[in-house]
Design a protein around this motif. Structure first.
Motif, short mmCIF file in Angstrom:
data_model
loop_
_atom_site.label_atom_id
_atom_site.label_comp_id
_atom_site.label_asym_id
_atom_site.label_seq_id
_atom_site.Cartn_x
_atom_site.Cartn_y
_atom_site.Cartn_z
N VAL A 50 -3.68 3.96 8.05
CA VAL A 50 -4.11 4.51 6.76
C VAL A 50 -5.43 3.84 6.36
O VAL A 50 -5.56 2.61 6.44
CB VAL A 50 -3.04 4.23 5.68
CG1 VAL A 50 -3.51 4.71 4.32
CG2 VAL A 50 -1.72 4.87 6.07
N ASP A 71 14.05 -10.56 -0.74
CA ASP A 71 13.48 -11.03 0.53
C ASP A 71 14.40 -10.51 1.63
O ASP A 71 15.57 -10.91 1.71
CB ASP A 71 13.43 -12.57 0.51
CG ASP A 71 12.99 -13.16 1.84
OD1 ASP A 71 12.81 -12.41 2.82
OD2 ASP A 71 12.83 -14.40 1.89
N LEU A 88 0.82 -1.22 0.00
CA LEU A 88 0.00 0.00 0.00
C LEU A 88 0.85 1.27 0.00
O LEU A 88 0.63 2.19 -0.80
CB LEU A 88 -0.92 -0.03 1.24
CG LEU A 88 -1.82 1.19 1.46
CD1 LEU A 88 -2.89 1.27 0.37
CD2 LEU A 88 -2.49 1.11 2.85
N1 LIG Z 1 -0.85 0.86 6.25
C1 LIG Z 1 -0.89 1.38 7.48
O1 LIG Z 1 -1.95 1.80 7.97
C2 LIG Z 1 0.36 1.48 8.28
C3 LIG Z 1 0.33 2.16 9.50
C4 LIG Z 1 1.49 2.23 10.27
C5 LIG Z 1 2.64 1.63 9.82
N2 LIG Z 1 2.64 0.97 8.63
C6 LIG Z 1 3.88 0.34 8.20
O2 LIG Z 1 4.23 0.83 6.92
C7 LIG Z 1 4.88 -0.21 6.18
C8 LIG Z 1 4.14 -0.43 4.86
O3 LIG Z 1 2.80 -0.71 5.15
P1 LIG Z 1 1.79 -1.18 4.01
O4 LIG Z 1 0.42 -0.89 4.51
O5 LIG Z 1 2.23 -0.67 2.70
O6 LIG Z 1 2.02 -2.77 4.07
P2 LIG Z 1 1.68 -3.84 2.96
O7 LIG Z 1 1.36 -5.11 3.70
O8 LIG Z 1 0.69 -3.31 1.97
O9 LIG Z 1 3.08 -4.03 2.20
C9 LIG Z 1 4.14 -4.72 2.80
C10 LIG Z 1 4.97 -5.35 1.70
O10 LIG Z 1 6.03 -6.10 2.30
C11 LIG Z 1 6.27 -7.22 1.48
N3 LIG Z 1 7.01 -8.25 2.23
C12 LIG Z 1 6.53 -9.18 3.08
N4 LIG Z 1 7.51 -9.99 3.48
C13 LIG Z 1 8.63 -9.55 2.88
C14 LIG Z 1 9.98 -9.98 2.89
N5 LIG Z 1 10.37 -11.06 3.63
N6 LIG Z 1 10.90 -9.30 2.16
C15 LIG Z 1 10.52 -8.24 1.42
N7 LIG Z 1 9.25 -7.79 1.34
C16 LIG Z 1 8.32 -8.45 2.07
C17 LIG Z 1 4.89 -7.67 1.03
O11 LIG Z 1 4.96 -8.47 -0.14
C18 LIG Z 1 4.18 -6.33 0.81
O12 LIG Z 1 4.26 -5.93 -0.54
C19 LIG Z 1 4.91 -1.42 7.08
O13 LIG Z 1 6.14 -1.46 7.78
C20 LIG Z 1 3.77 -1.16 8.03
O14 LIG Z 1 3.93 -1.84 9.26
C21 LIG Z 1 1.54 0.87 7.86
#
Ligand SMILES: NC(=O)c1ccc[n+]([C@@H]2O[C@H](COP(=O)([O-])OP(=O)(O)OC[C@H]3O[C@@H](n4cnc5c(N)ncnc54)[C@H](O)[C@@H]3O)[C@@H](O)[C@H]2O)c1
Length: 276
Positions: free
Chosen positions: A220, A69, A21
């Motif tokens: 978000v 990864d 996202l």
């Molecule tokens: N979306 C929110 O509301 C929110 C809020 C606070 C913090 N965050 C943090 O922001 C960051 C991004 O959030 P997001 O919503 O885009 O998450 P998301 O789950 O949409 O994306 C995470 C990505 O990490 C990848 N991933 C998983 N395992 C992996 C690995 N071993 N190596 C490489 N990539 C790997 C997944 O394929 C995915 O594309 C995260 O750290 C999340 O904790 C998000």
């Protein structure tokens, strides 16, 4: 007065977990500052798709998409060498990859999210990706930055790096107290641990020109159930969840000279949730 601006022309940034996202929004934010961005994700197809979308908008010379990864030390080293050979030294690392398990009790195993029953395998996997993965990437890319005498690392944490989860958000009608789904312990520990890693490396590499900060976003909006959104909004002074592009300015700030006197900090952007 010396002017500071988010001009990152000529820089190379690598973002982990960049096909979800928020990753593509962070990538777009950096490309707009002139950066060449290496979009990486464990999902190769989505990493390439994300890079293609960004290339359509900004040009193929601004971005590539690679499988990486973060838990695979040898694989991360191979990406490091490839980027170095083909493009140059990564000067900006955004540790964004994490597993954020959705708290969703549809489907039967809801009690498994509770601390008493939380599977060791899930604890280990989520910490391996969100925390150990950041350690691996910092070790490989950060060490190269320190050797060069310059670089920036941004660790993406969460508002749950500074507050405990309010488990009332996830309550389900008609479910006994001891079986209510909860936000898993692994997420809080991963995000709090990232802030510890941030402080450690900020002081470790302060004299090597490498700045290390954390960014802690609040939740978000991404189509979550209305009952969850209603409850969460009541915990946020600004009374709403974030939209994805509300972290653009923070990413540009933390990755650029605009924050050049800042290291070891955790920038919390959460609509005020953690101050209530
Ligand atoms: N979306 C929110 O509301 C929110 C809020 C606070 C913090 N965050 C943090 O922001 C960051 C991004 O959030 P997001 O919503 O885009 O998450 P998301 O789950 O949409 O994306 C995470 C990505 O990490 C990848 N991933 C998983 N395992 C992996 C690995 N071993 N190596 C490489 N990539 C790997 C997944 O394929 C995915 O594309 C995260 O750290 C999340 O904790 C998000």
């Amino acid at each position: 007065m010396t002017s500071v601006s988010p001009d990152l022309t000529g820089e190379i940034a690598l973002i982990t977990g960049c096909a979800g996202l928020l990753g593509p929004v962070h990538a777009d934010a950096l490309i707009r500052c002139g950066t060449f961005v290496v979009v990486t994700d464990i999902d190769e197809e989505r990493a390439r798709e994300t890079a293609h979308r960004l290339a359509d908008e900004h040009g193929a010379h601004k971005v590539i998409g690679l499988r990486m990864d973060v838990t695979d030390h040898a694989g991360v080293s191979a990406v490091h060498r490839r980027v170095l050979d083909e493009h140059g030294c990564v000067g900006i690392l955004v540790n964004n990859a994490a597993i954020d398990p959705k708290v969703d009790s549809e489907g039967g195993v809801r009690e498994m999210s509770r601390f008493e029953h939380f599977p060791l395998a899930q604890w280990e996997e989520q910490i391996r990706v969100g925390l150990t993965g950041a350690f691996v990437c910092c070790q490989i890319f950060g060490t190269a930055m320190a050797a060069k005498g310059r670089g920036v690392i941004v660790n993406i944490a969460s508002d749950l790096s500074v507050i405990g989860p309010d488990q009332r958000l996830y309550r389900r009608d008609g479910v006994a107290d001891g079986e209510q789904p909860v936000k898993p312990v692994s997420y809080s520990v991963t995000k709090t641990g990232l802030v510890g890693l941030t402080r450690y490396l900020a002081t470790y590499w302060a004299d090597k020109g490498v700045r290390v900060n954390a960014l802690s976003p609040g939740g978000v909006f991404a189509g979550q159930p209305p009952v969850f959104v209603d409850r969460l909004q009541q915990l946020i002074p600004m009374q709403r969840m974030a939209v994805p592009n509300e972290y653009v300015g923070a990413i540009q700030f933390l990755c650029s000279d605009a924050s050049r006197y800042m290291t070891g900090q955790n920038l919390v952007i959460d609509g005020g949730r953690s101050v209530w």
